[in-house]
Design a protein around this motif. Structure first.
Motif, PDB file in Angstrom:
ATOM      1  N   VAL A 145     -38.756 -13.411  16.671  1.00 12.95           N
ATOM      2  CA  VAL A 145     -39.791 -14.009  17.512  1.00 12.95           C
ATOM      3  C   VAL A 145     -39.740 -13.328  18.867  1.00 12.95           C
ATOM      4  O   VAL A 145     -38.698 -13.328  19.537  1.00 12.95           O
ATOM      5  CB  VAL A 145     -39.578 -15.537  17.660  1.00 12.95           C
ATOM      6  N   ILE A 146     -40.846 -12.710  19.250  1.00 11.57           N
ATOM      7  CA  ILE A 146     -40.923 -11.996  20.526  1.00 11.57           C
ATOM      8  C   ILE A 146     -42.304 -12.235  21.143  1.00 11.57           C
ATOM      9  O   ILE A 146     -43.183 -12.823  20.524  1.00 11.57           O
ATOM     10  CB  ILE A 146     -40.676 -10.478  20.358  1.00 11.57           C
ATOM     11  N   SER A 147     -42.504 -11.737  22.348  1.00 13.29           N
ATOM     12  CA  SER A 147     -43.794 -11.895  23.021  1.00 13.29           C
ATOM     13  C   SER A 147     -44.827 -10.939  22.429  1.00 13.29           C
ATOM     14  O   SER A 147     -44.491  -9.897  21.854  1.00 13.29           O
ATOM     15  CB  SER A 147     -43.650 -11.610  24.518  1.00 13.29           C
ATOM     16  N   ALA A 148     -46.093 -11.292  22.586  1.00 15.17           N
ATOM     17  CA  ALA A 148     -47.177 -10.419  22.131  1.00 15.17           C
ATOM     18  C   ALA A 148     -47.123  -9.079  22.844  1.00 15.17           C
ATOM     19  O   ALA A 148     -47.429  -8.034  22.261  1.00 15.17           O
ATOM     20  CB  ALA A 148     -48.523 -11.102  22.377  1.00 15.17           C
ATOM     21  N   ARG A 149     -46.722  -9.092  24.121  1.00 19.30           N
ATOM     22  CA  ARG A 149     -46.634  -7.841  24.893  1.00 19.30           C
ATOM     23  C   ARG A 149     -45.603  -6.891  24.295  1.00 19.30           C
ATOM     24  O   ARG A 149     -45.868  -5.701  24.103  1.00 19.30           O
ATOM     25  CB  ARG A 149     -46.282  -8.161  26.350  1.00 19.30           C
ATOM     26  N   LEU A 150     -44.419  -7.415  23.988  1.00 21.31           N
ATOM     27  CA  LEU A 150     -43.378  -6.560  23.408  1.00 21.31           C
ATOM     28  C   LEU A 150     -43.766  -6.144  21.983  1.00 21.31           C
ATOM     29  O   LEU A 150     -43.499  -5.016  21.564  1.00 21.31           O
ATOM     30  CB  LEU A 150     -42.042  -7.290  23.404  1.00 21.31           C
ATOM     31  N   ASN A 151     -44.397  -7.050  21.269  1.00 17.56           N
ATOM     32  CA  ASN A 151     -44.829  -6.728  19.911  1.00 17.56           C
ATOM     33  C   ASN A 151     -45.808  -5.554  19.930  1.00 17.56           C
ATOM     34  O   ASN A 151     -45.767  -4.672  19.067  1.00 17.56           O
ATOM     35  CB  ASN A 151     -45.487  -7.950  19.269  1.00 17.56           C
ATOM     36  N   GLN A 152     -46.693  -5.538  20.929  1.00 16.76           N
ATOM     37  CA  GLN A 152     -47.643  -4.434  21.064  1.00 16.76           C
ATOM     38  C   GLN A 152     -46.913  -3.116  21.310  1.00 16.76           C
ATOM     39  O   GLN A 152     -47.270  -2.076  20.751  1.00 16.76           O
ATOM     40  CB  GLN A 152     -48.605  -4.720  22.221  1.00 16.76           C
ATOM     41  N   HIS A 153     -45.880  -3.152  22.114  1.00 13.21           N
ATOM     42  CA  HIS A 153     -45.110  -1.935  22.407  1.00 13.21           C
ATOM     43  C   HIS A 153     -44.391  -1.410  21.159  1.00 13.21           C
ATOM     44  O   HIS A 153     -44.324  -0.197  20.934  1.00 13.21           O
ATOM     45  CB  HIS A 153     -44.090  -2.206  23.507  1.00 13.21           C
ATOM     46  N   LEU A 154     -43.861  -2.308  20.353  1.00 17.73           N
ATOM     47  CA  LEU A 154     -43.040  -1.903  19.212  1.00 17.73           C
ATOM     48  C   LEU A 154     -43.845  -1.600  17.956  1.00 17.73           C
ATOM     49  O   LEU A 154     -43.297  -1.045  16.998  1.00 17.73           O
ATOM     50  CB  LEU A 154     -42.019  -3.000  18.892  1.00 17.73           C
ATOM     51  N   ARG A 155     -45.123  -1.919  17.938  1.00 21.25           N
ATOM     52  CA  ARG A 155     -45.912  -1.790  16.725  1.00 21.25           C
ATOM     53  C   ARG A 155     -45.929  -0.352  16.215  1.00 21.25           C
ATOM     54  O   ARG A 155     -45.993   0.615  16.972  1.00 21.25           O
ATOM     55  CB  ARG A 155     -47.349  -2.273  16.931  1.00 21.25           C
ATOM     56  N   ASN A 156     -45.822  -0.224  14.895  1.00 21.50           N
ATOM     57  CA  ASN A 156     -45.913   1.066  14.195  1.00 21.50           C
ATOM     58  C   ASN A 156     -44.853   2.079  14.602  1.00 21.50           C
ATOM     59  O   ASN A 156     -45.045   3.276  14.441  1.00 21.50           O
ATOM     60  CB  ASN A 156     -47.301   1.690  14.395  1.00 21.50           C
ATOM     61  N   LYS A 157     -43.755   1.619  15.158  1.00 21.73           N
ATOM     62  CA  LYS A 157     -42.679   2.529  15.549  1.00 21.73           C
ATOM     63  C   LYS A 157     -41.435   2.266  14.698  1.00 21.73           C
ATOM     64  O   LYS A 157     -41.196   1.140  14.258  1.00 21.73           O
ATOM     65  CB  LYS A 157     -42.312   2.322  17.025  1.00 21.73           C
ATOM     66  N   VAL A 158     -40.659   3.312  14.490  1.00 21.30           N
ATOM     67  CA  VAL A 158     -39.337   3.110  13.912  1.00 21.30           C
ATOM     68  C   VAL A 158     -38.543   2.291  14.924  1.00 21.30           C
ATOM     69  O   VAL A 158     -38.537   2.610  16.116  1.00 21.30           O
ATOM     70  CB  VAL A 158     -38.641   4.463  13.657  1.00 21.30           C
TER      71      VAL A 158
END
Length: 326
Positions: free
Chosen positions: A296-309
């Motif tokens: 469970v994380i923030s939407a902001r951090l989720n956006q940063h991590l999306r589609n990355k290893v």
């Protein structure tokens, strides 16, 4: 020496989804471009927990023939990863291999697959391939690249099924399993790559309605923190931009906002994140809906991590969070 391996063997490395951002600066944003192969949004949109099974399809990609045995040679594996990035990965399975696969748009006469292929011998430590040649289509879907003065001296770039990337993340060359804080929750649904957390949890909410995995994860988090939702990556830092679009550093907050109804993007809203993304960097199935792969994380951090290893520091921090109890 060049290796010829079966396309059906498994291959390694791991994907996630995130909610998209639109508009100008405002709250700190991720400065990096979003991957061309977006994953499904993580914003809670559960309307059904029937969880229909999609028909499996072969993930066809172009494989360049690397040299050596990077499966067992961590130093050589690191060299390929440093040179070619997430195109290269270890496969899943009892006989994992390490290969480099490219999407169709990267396979052009002067595309990334071709330019990377020209560097293989130099990275391996052998006599460098001759440069200046372009990849040529063979006619059966494959390409060839001349690498010596004689036109007969060439390598083949095969179009073939890409094996499933391993969900193990390398931390200092050691393949490490993601084992997040929800690892002790009981699985009651099929766990598969590319599956969202919208399947049944086997639990029932206070309103008597069945809970999806996503809703159950958030409920377990609330129970552990006296009604609040806490980020499982609190304190995590990453590069972003401020309200004036200037480079800065973002820090993940501890307390997150409740998901909005209906879903509306809020950077501080709690989202359930696939640590290993649902799709790998090539757009192939990858991360599963297993509870150990959830955070469970923030939407902001989720956006940063999306589609990355997953970054090493993310996996290390997630694995250190004490497990929640059901």
């Amino acid at each position: 020496m060049t290796r010829r391996r079966s396309a059906m063997l498994g291959v390694l490395l791991l994907g996630f989804g995130g909610a998209g951002l639109t508009g100008a600066c405002g709250p700190p944003l991720d400065p990096e471009a979003v991957d061309s192969c977006p994953a499904p949004a993580e914003t809670p949109t559960d309307t059904s927990i029937e969880c229909a099974e999609p028909m499996p399809e072969a993930c066809m990609r172009y494989r360049i023939p690397i040299l050596g045995e990077p499966e067992t040679d961590g130093a050589l594996r690191s060299k390929y990863l440093a040179a070619f990035g997430s195109a290269c990965y270890m496969s899943e399975g009892p006989l994992p291999t390490f290969d480099c696969f490219y999407k169709r748009e990267e396979m052009t006469p002067k595309g990334k697959a071709c330019t990377d292929a020209q560097k293989i011998a130099k990275i391996y430590g052998a006599a460098p391939y001759d440069e200046g040649y372009e990849c040529e289509a063979v006619g059966n879907g494959d390409y060839t690249l001349q690498v010596g003065p004689d036109p007969a001296i060439k390598i083949t770039i095969n179009y073939q099924p890409a094996p499933l990337q391993s969900s193990l993340i390398e931390i200092k060359t050691v393949p490490t399993e993601v084992s997040g804080p929800y690892r002790n929750l009981v699985e009651v649904t099929t766990v598969k790559p590319e599956k969202d957390f919208n399947c049944s949890s086997g639990q029932v909410g206070a309103d008597g309605m069945p809970l999806s995995q996503r809703k159950w994860i958030l409920e377990v988090n609330r129970k552990a923190h006296k009604g609040e939702i806490h980020s499982d990556l609190a304190g995590f830092t990453w590069p972003c931009k401020d309200e004036k679009c200037e480079p800065t550093t973002c820090t993940e907050k501890l307390v997150l906002k409740e998901p909005s109804k209906p879903p509306v993007y809020d950077p501080d809203e709690a989202q359930v994140h696939h640590v290993v993304p649902m799709k790998d960097p090539r757009g192939c199935p990858w991360g599963t809906n297993a509870y150990k792969n959830a955070a469970v994380i923030s939407a902001r951090l989720n956006q940063h991590l999306r589609n990355k290893v997953p970054p090493e520091k993310e996996v290390a921090q997630i694995n250190n969070v004490s497990p929640y109890t059901q």
